[in-house]
Design a protein around this motif. Structure first.
Motif, PDB file in Angstrom:
ATOM      1  N   MET A  25       0.837  -1.196   0.000  1.00  0.00           N
ATOM      2  CA  MET A  25       0.000   0.000   0.000  1.00  0.00           C
ATOM      3  C   MET A  25       0.879   1.254   0.000  1.00  0.00           C
ATOM      4  O   MET A  25       0.620   2.198  -0.749  1.00  0.00           O
ATOM      5  N   ALA A  29       1.002   3.993  -2.958  1.00  0.00           N
ATOM      6  CA  ALA A  29       0.702   5.400  -2.654  1.00  0.00           C
ATOM      7  C   ALA A  29       1.780   6.314  -3.227  1.00  0.00           C
ATOM      8  O   ALA A  29       1.491   7.320  -3.878  1.00  0.00           O
ATOM      9  N   THR A  33       1.098   8.813  -6.525  1.00  0.00           N
ATOM     10  CA  THR A  33       1.241  10.255  -6.320  1.00  0.00           C
ATOM     11  C   THR A  33       2.157  10.853  -7.376  1.00  0.00           C
ATOM     12  O   THR A  33       1.854  11.897  -7.964  1.00  0.00           O
ATOM     13  N   LEU A  39      -4.645   8.369  -4.750  1.00  0.00           N
ATOM     14  CA  LEU A  39      -5.085   7.216  -3.964  1.00  0.00           C
ATOM     15  C   LEU A  39      -6.033   7.733  -2.893  1.00  0.00           C
ATOM     16  O   LEU A  39      -5.634   8.436  -1.966  1.00  0.00           O
ATOM     17  N   ALA A  40      -7.313   7.410  -3.034  1.00  0.00           N
ATOM     18  CA  ALA A  40      -8.349   8.001  -2.183  1.00  0.00           C
ATOM     19  C   ALA A  40      -8.692   7.119  -0.991  1.00  0.00           C
ATOM     20  O   ALA A  40      -9.226   7.607   0.005  1.00  0.00           O
ATOM     21  N   GLU A  41      -8.394   5.832  -1.094  1.00  0.00           N
ATOM     22  CA  GLU A  41      -8.799   4.923  -0.017  1.00  0.00           C
ATOM     23  C   GLU A  41      -8.027   3.612  -0.145  1.00  0.00           C
ATOM     24  O   GLU A  41      -7.701   3.186  -1.257  1.00  0.00           O
ATOM     25  N   ALA A  42      -7.759   2.971   0.989  1.00  0.00           N
ATOM     26  CA  ALA A  42      -7.184   1.627   0.970  1.00  0.00           C
ATOM     27  C   ALA A  42      -7.950   0.762   1.966  1.00  0.00           C
ATOM     28  O   ALA A  42      -8.401   1.254   2.999  1.00  0.00           O
ATOM     29  N   ARG A  43      -8.135  -0.498   1.612  1.00  0.00           N
ATOM     30  CA  ARG A  43      -8.800  -1.425   2.534  1.00  0.00           C
ATOM     31  C   ARG A  43      -7.974  -2.703   2.628  1.00  0.00           C
ATOM     32  O   ARG A  43      -7.387  -3.143   1.641  1.00  0.00           O
TER      33      ARG A  43
END
Lengths: 242, 242
Positions: A25, A29, A33, A39-43
């Protein structure tokens, strides 16, 4: 001009149990960038079929791109390909192009393309293969979902090949100022500056070093001139900083 | 007997831009596993009010506990307290008990409790304070949501105080076997073993070391005897392993 948005889905029990610390992640990111993708969200979720299906469907609907890591190897807990296929409404089975890549790889190393290894040729119908220069078994792109390996060296190599094929926006420009004063001391003027410059994202990150409590102030924007303007204002507000 | 479930919500633009690498999720995962709480999901999101409200509401509904990190400092981008309050339907303002803790802390250090620092006394009505032994400004628990700082030393200290107050289940027992064979070689027998032992989570994690491609096989269960049984079977399947 708004940059494309992305979400990451890290798949694997070992991340959530604390056995393994995810690094993909953070790598994604950094690279997105630079490429001008936000990158708006990570799960991070477990190796559970229904859960992968649900999250892939949600994120694929909400963002321009979804990047997944994990669950595409040869073992029984590698279930990502079928789950992504189901989420996107595609069929999934052993595909000839992926099988040929694996066959060539194992022929060269004198190993058998057995039933387990053949699982790595399960690719959804309509997906484009993502090259794996390290261990051959490909990832794939289905719709706006990019499915890659969990092993960091392989994830990074796959991403390196994939990224130039994706349209990026304006890369973020960022600059930072180290202020040797606590956040509570600088928060007032910083908040005013942030309000006066809505096109710049202004963040403050506390640090403690050699007994000094300070703040790193970071200005980020797609507009380099706006970042320069804010940095000049910061220098005037905190003349002792560097 | 099922263990309580938890989700983590990491809040902060700096994580998603790649500027900062999160370490709180991995720490939480490790500590919860030891405490017998199952970390079922983690999400990383930006400093955006609407987004925090939505994710807190979703996760609070879906899991027994939600742990958040980030966004409770004195600066303009510290907006977690209001967002969590809104998600849980509570009012939020400067609370006397939190203000008294901050006042005592800054009196001792000869600093002023200014308007910015006072923001750290914003606590939702009905929330219980979480002690911050490092820099005084408290976190809080509202319903099943535990709100903590993003700075790792403070997050870890807050969690250390909080955790004994939460009911845990049976800690996970795990054992691992290092097999110097690739995943594709062991996947067949491993899958059969997993199928025969549904009460044990059996994972396989490839490694490359000194030119050897091998697999770490990990067995996890709340039932220690079941883990022992599976490890014995693994030893018989792969007698060369250690």
């Amino acid at each position: 001009m708004t940059n494309p948005t992305a979400a990451m889905l890290v798949i694997g029990d070992e991340i959530l149990s604390g056995r393994t610390r995810d690094s993909n992640m953070h790598h994604l990111a950094t690279v997105l960038t630079q490429h001008g993708v936000t990158l708006a969200e990570a799960r991070m979720i477990s190796d559970d079929h229904a859960s992968i299906v649900r999250h892939v469907a949600e994120l694929s609907e909400a963002f321009d791109h979804v990047f997944t890591s994990g669950g595409i190897g040869p073992t029984h807990d590698d279930i990502t390909a079928e789950a992504v296929a189901q989420a996107m409404g595609a069929a999934c089975g052993i595909r000839d192009d992926a099988r040929a890549i694996l066959q060539a790889h194992y022929d060269k190393s004198g190993q058998e393309l057995n039933e387990a290894r053949l699982r790595m040729a399960r690719i959804p119908d309509g997906a484009a293969l993502i090259d794996n220069p390290i261990s051959a078994a490909p990832g794939f792109t289905l719709g706006n979902v990019h499915v890659m390996a969990g092993v960091p060296t392989i994830f990074e190599a796959m991403l390196k090949g994939l990224l130039p094929t994706l349209t990026g926006g304006a890369p973020m420009v960022s600059a930072s100022l180290r202020v040797e004063r606590g956040e509570g001391d600088i928060a007032g003027p910083l908040g005013d500056l942030a309000e006066a410059n809505p096109d710049v994202s202004l963040g403050s990150y506390p640090f403690t070093q050699n007994g000094i409590h300070g703040s790193n102030v970071v200005a980020r924007s797609q507009d380099g001139a706006a970042v320069d303007r804010v940095m000049t204002a910061l220098g005037a507000l905190f003349p002792e900083a560097r």
